[in-house]
Design an enzyme around this catalytic site. Structure first.
Site, short mmCIF file in Angstrom:
data_model
loop_
_atom_site.label_atom_id
_atom_site.label_comp_id
_atom_site.label_asym_id
_atom_site.label_seq_id
_atom_site.Cartn_x
_atom_site.Cartn_y
_atom_site.Cartn_z
N CYS A 1 -18.50 -13.91 -12.15
CA CYS A 1 -19.72 -14.32 -11.48
C CYS A 1 -19.33 -15.21 -10.29
O CYS A 1 -18.46 -16.07 -10.42
CB CYS A 1 -20.57 -15.11 -12.48
SG CYS A 1 -21.98 -15.94 -11.73
N CYS B 1 -26.78 -15.91 -15.16
CA CYS B 1 -27.42 -16.65 -14.07
C CYS B 1 -27.92 -15.74 -12.94
O CYS B 1 -28.42 -16.21 -11.94
CB CYS B 1 -26.46 -17.69 -13.51
SG CYS B 1 -25.14 -16.99 -12.53
N CYS C 1 -21.04 -21.19 -12.81
CA CYS C 1 -21.05 -20.23 -13.93
C CYS C 1 -19.68 -19.59 -14.13
O CYS C 1 -19.02 -19.83 -15.13
CB CYS C 1 -22.13 -19.19 -13.67
SG CYS C 1 -22.17 -17.88 -14.90
N ASN D 1 -1.32 -4.70 -3.85
CA ASN D 1 -2.33 -3.66 -4.09
C ASN D 1 -3.34 -4.12 -5.12
O ASN D 1 -3.03 -4.89 -6.01
CB ASN D 1 -1.64 -2.38 -4.56
CG ASN D 1 -0.66 -1.86 -3.53
OD1 ASN D 1 -0.73 -2.25 -2.36
ND2 ASN D 1 0.25 -1.01 -3.95
N ILE D 2 -4.55 -3.60 -4.97
CA ILE D 2 -5.62 -3.95 -5.90
C ILE D 2 -6.03 -2.75 -6.73
O ILE D 2 -7.03 -2.75 -7.41
CB ILE D 2 -6.85 -4.47 -5.13
CG1 ILE D 2 -7.30 -3.45 -4.08
CG2 ILE D 2 -6.55 -5.82 -4.47
CD1 ILE D 2 -8.64 -3.77 -3.45
N ASP D 3 -5.21 -1.68 -6.69
CA ASP D 3 -5.61 -0.43 -7.34
C ASP D 3 -5.29 -0.40 -8.84
O ASP D 3 -5.63 0.56 -9.52
CB ASP D 3 -4.97 0.76 -6.62
CG ASP D 3 -3.46 0.62 -6.48
OD1 ASP D 3 -2.80 0.16 -7.43
OD2 ASP D 3 -2.93 0.98 -5.41
N PRO E 1 -6.01 5.73 0.07
CA PRO E 1 -5.80 5.55 1.50
C PRO E 1 -5.32 4.14 1.83
O PRO E 1 -5.74 3.18 1.21
CB PRO E 1 -7.20 5.80 2.09
CG PRO E 1 -8.15 5.62 0.97
CD PRO E 1 -7.42 5.86 -0.30
N ASP E 2 -4.40 4.06 2.76
CA ASP E 2 -3.95 2.77 3.26
C ASP E 2 -4.98 2.33 4.29
O ASP E 2 -5.14 2.96 5.32
CB ASP E 2 -2.58 2.95 3.90
CG ASP E 2 -2.12 1.68 4.61
OD1 ASP E 2 -2.89 0.70 4.62
OD2 ASP E 2 -1.01 1.68 5.15
N PHE E 3 -5.71 1.26 3.99
CA PHE E 3 -6.86 0.97 4.83
C PHE E 3 -6.50 0.43 6.19
O PHE E 3 -7.35 0.13 7.00
CB PHE E 3 -7.89 0.08 4.11
CG PHE E 3 -7.44 -1.30 3.78
CD1 PHE E 3 -7.56 -2.31 4.72
CD2 PHE E 3 -6.94 -1.60 2.53
CE1 PHE E 3 -7.17 -3.59 4.41
CE2 PHE E 3 -6.55 -2.89 2.23
CZ PHE E 3 -6.66 -3.88 3.16
N ARG E 4 -5.18 0.36 6.48
CA ARG E 4 -4.81 -0.07 7.82
C ARG E 4 -4.31 1.07 8.69
O ARG E 4 -4.02 0.87 9.86
CB ARG E 4 -3.78 -1.19 7.74
CG ARG E 4 -4.43 -2.50 7.38
CD ARG E 4 -3.42 -3.56 7.13
NE ARG E 4 -2.80 -3.41 5.83
CZ ARG E 4 -1.59 -3.85 5.52
NH1 ARG E 4 -0.87 -4.41 6.43
NH2 ARG E 4 -1.13 -3.71 4.31
N ALA F 1 0.81 -1.22 0.00
CA ALA F 1 0.00 0.00 0.00
C ALA F 1 0.84 1.28 0.00
O ALA F 1 0.44 2.29 -0.57
CB ALA F 1 -0.92 0.00 1.22
N GLY F 2 2.03 1.22 0.62
CA GLY F 2 2.87 2.41 0.73
C GLY F 2 3.29 3.00 -0.60
O GLY F 2 3.63 4.19 -0.67
N ILE F 3 3.27 2.21 -1.68
CA ILE F 3 3.67 2.80 -2.97
C ILE F 3 2.52 3.59 -3.59
O ILE F 3 2.73 4.32 -4.54
CB ILE F 3 4.23 1.76 -3.99
CG1 ILE F 3 3.12 0.93 -4.64
CG2 ILE F 3 5.28 0.87 -3.37
CD1 ILE F 3 3.59 0.25 -5.93
N HIS G 1 -3.10 -10.15 -4.21
CA HIS G 1 -4.42 -10.04 -3.59
C HIS G 1 -5.49 -9.73 -4.63
O HIS G 1 -6.54 -9.18 -4.32
CB HIS G 1 -4.40 -8.99 -2.47
CG HIS G 1 -3.51 -9.40 -1.33
ND1 HIS G 1 -3.16 -8.57 -0.30
CD2 HIS G 1 -2.89 -10.59 -1.07
CE1 HIS G 1 -2.35 -9.23 0.55
NE2 HIS G 1 -2.18 -10.44 0.10
N ASN H 1 11.06 1.98 2.61
CA ASN H 1 9.83 2.03 3.41
C ASN H 1 9.99 3.11 4.47
O ASN H 1 11.10 3.56 4.75
CB ASN H 1 9.61 0.65 4.06
CG ASN H 1 8.17 0.41 4.49
OD1 ASN H 1 7.23 0.79 3.80
ND2 ASN H 1 7.98 -0.19 5.65
#
Ligand SMILES: [Zn+2]
Length: 380
Positions: free
Chosen positions: A194, A223, A199, A167-169, A93-96, A84-86, A186, A285
């Site tokens: 779905c 479905c 399916c 990251n998922i961004d 936002p870093d959700f932690r 997340a830091g990158i 992640h 970091n």
């Protein structure tokens, strides 16, 4: 409360299917071409069995030492591990982080507890909070950072073996890393599926974006089950590619760069111990992370980072933001001007794209409101 306790662990390695193991063996033959089998085997044994010599590769344990090593041409397979830091300098936002983080802003969704928003069982019953949050945090509204473009430069120079991201961004993709360059440990918003096991129909980013922004709960055309972005929720397995690639990549790695992660979420954090004993590891970091537990170290376990002890020989901690660290490293490599130019160019390109697409959607909104207006008036 520590990060680790806030985050329920995702499932562990042992749950990979037998097919996944086979895939791993197949790809090993392809990827091994071009390097000697002995090098690969030596690194494999040294990392998985703790054998092999701990050769000192860096002249000094500093950013400059790492830069000299890269410049020497001896380092061709760099793996980046990022968290997340990158992305914080992109405004994500870093959700932690307490207070500023995402969890702190979740009250309005009336969750039983904050983590529920990312829990698969809760999601299947109550998808609304997740999609409301997804709209708020929608990928594409952010620009990649200097750090993301530094990794793109490593790729362009033929030095990037792979980027493992938590990251998922999708900012790695926006910066120009492609599917093969990336392990999205992640998951990702880039594709969706779905949720019905029978399916599993795939949907693309445009489809999902349209649903999210029209406040529709995404449902499968085929479905009518929920459709979920392919991000890994708590209670779900990590992508199979994470496990298959990791086994092939880390024994070959000749420089590990860890950025913007506190290395506290398993199994991701454990990757640092999968490189060979000679492989230098650079952490960029805001604080030191991933250090070996001294007790485990005495027992011969561990493989964590050692920046400061008398025995330290390969781990370098550069305490700064990821952007500053990457700029400093680029400067030492003589790449700084090129990196700054790349960031400027790409940000200008993204801004002009955003402008075009918002003009387009404003125009179509006007057109549709014009055609709807008479109808609405009639109903009144
Ligand atoms: Zn379906």
């Amino acid at each position: 409360m520590s990060d680790a306790s806030e985050l329920p662990e995702r499932k562990e390695e042992g749950e990979v299917s037998p097919e996944a193991e086979e895939q791993s063996d197949d790809s090993s033959e392809d990827e091994a071409a071009g390097e000697t089998d002995m090098d690969f085997l030596r690194n494999l044994f040294s990392s998985t069995l703790g054998l092999g010599s701990a050769e000192k590769v860096l002249d000094e344990l500093t950013l400059d030492g790492v830069a000299q090593y890269i410049k020497s041409g001896k380092c061709k397979n760099i793996i980046c591990m990022v968290g997340a830091g990158i992305s914080t300098s992109a405004g994500i936002p870093d959700f932690r982080s307490p207070g500023t983080g995402l969890y702190a802003n979740l009250q309005k969704y009336n969750l039983p507890y904050p983590e529920a928003i990312f829990q698969i069982d809760y999601f299947k019953k109550h998808p609304e909070p997740f999609f409301a949050l997804a709209k708020e945090l929608y990928p594409g509204q952010f620009k990649p950072t200097i750090c993301h473009y530094f990794m793109k430069m490593l790729k362009d120079k033929g030095l990037l073996k792979r980027c493992y991201t938590q990251n998922i961004d999708t900012l790695e993709r926006v910066a120009g890393l492609e599917g093969d360059d990336l392990i999205e440990a992640h998951g990702t918003f880039y594709t969706s599926h779905c949720v019905s096991f029978c399916c599993r129909k795939e949907y693309n980013l445009d489809w999902m974006k349209e649903k999210i922004f029209s406040d529709d709960i995404p449902r499968c055309d085929k479905c009518s089950s929920l459709v979920k972005p392919d991000i890994v929720f708590f209670g779900e397995n990590l992508p199979v590619r994470f496990f298959t690639s990791m086994k092939m990549d880390f024994p070959r790695c000749d420089l590990l760069i860890v950025m913007g992660t506190s290395l506290q979420v398993q199994p991701f954090a454990g990757l640092v111990s999968r490189v060979s004993k000679s492989c230098p590891r650079l952490l960029i970091n805001m604080e030191k992370a991933g250090q070996a537990d001294p007790l485990l170290g005495l027992l011969g376990f561990g493989g964590g980072m050692d920046f400061d002890s008398d025995k330290a020989y390969r781990d370098v901690a550069h305490i700064s933001t990821c952007d500053d660290g990457c700029l400093a490293l680029a400067d030492l490599l003589g790449w700084k001007a090129q990196l700054e130019e790349l960031v400027k160019q790409e940000h200008t390109r993204i801004d002009s794209q955003d402008k075009k697409s918002s003009e387009k959607s404003e125009a179509s909104a006007k057109a549709s409101s014009a055609s709807v207006a008479p109808e609405t008036k009639k109903e009144e």
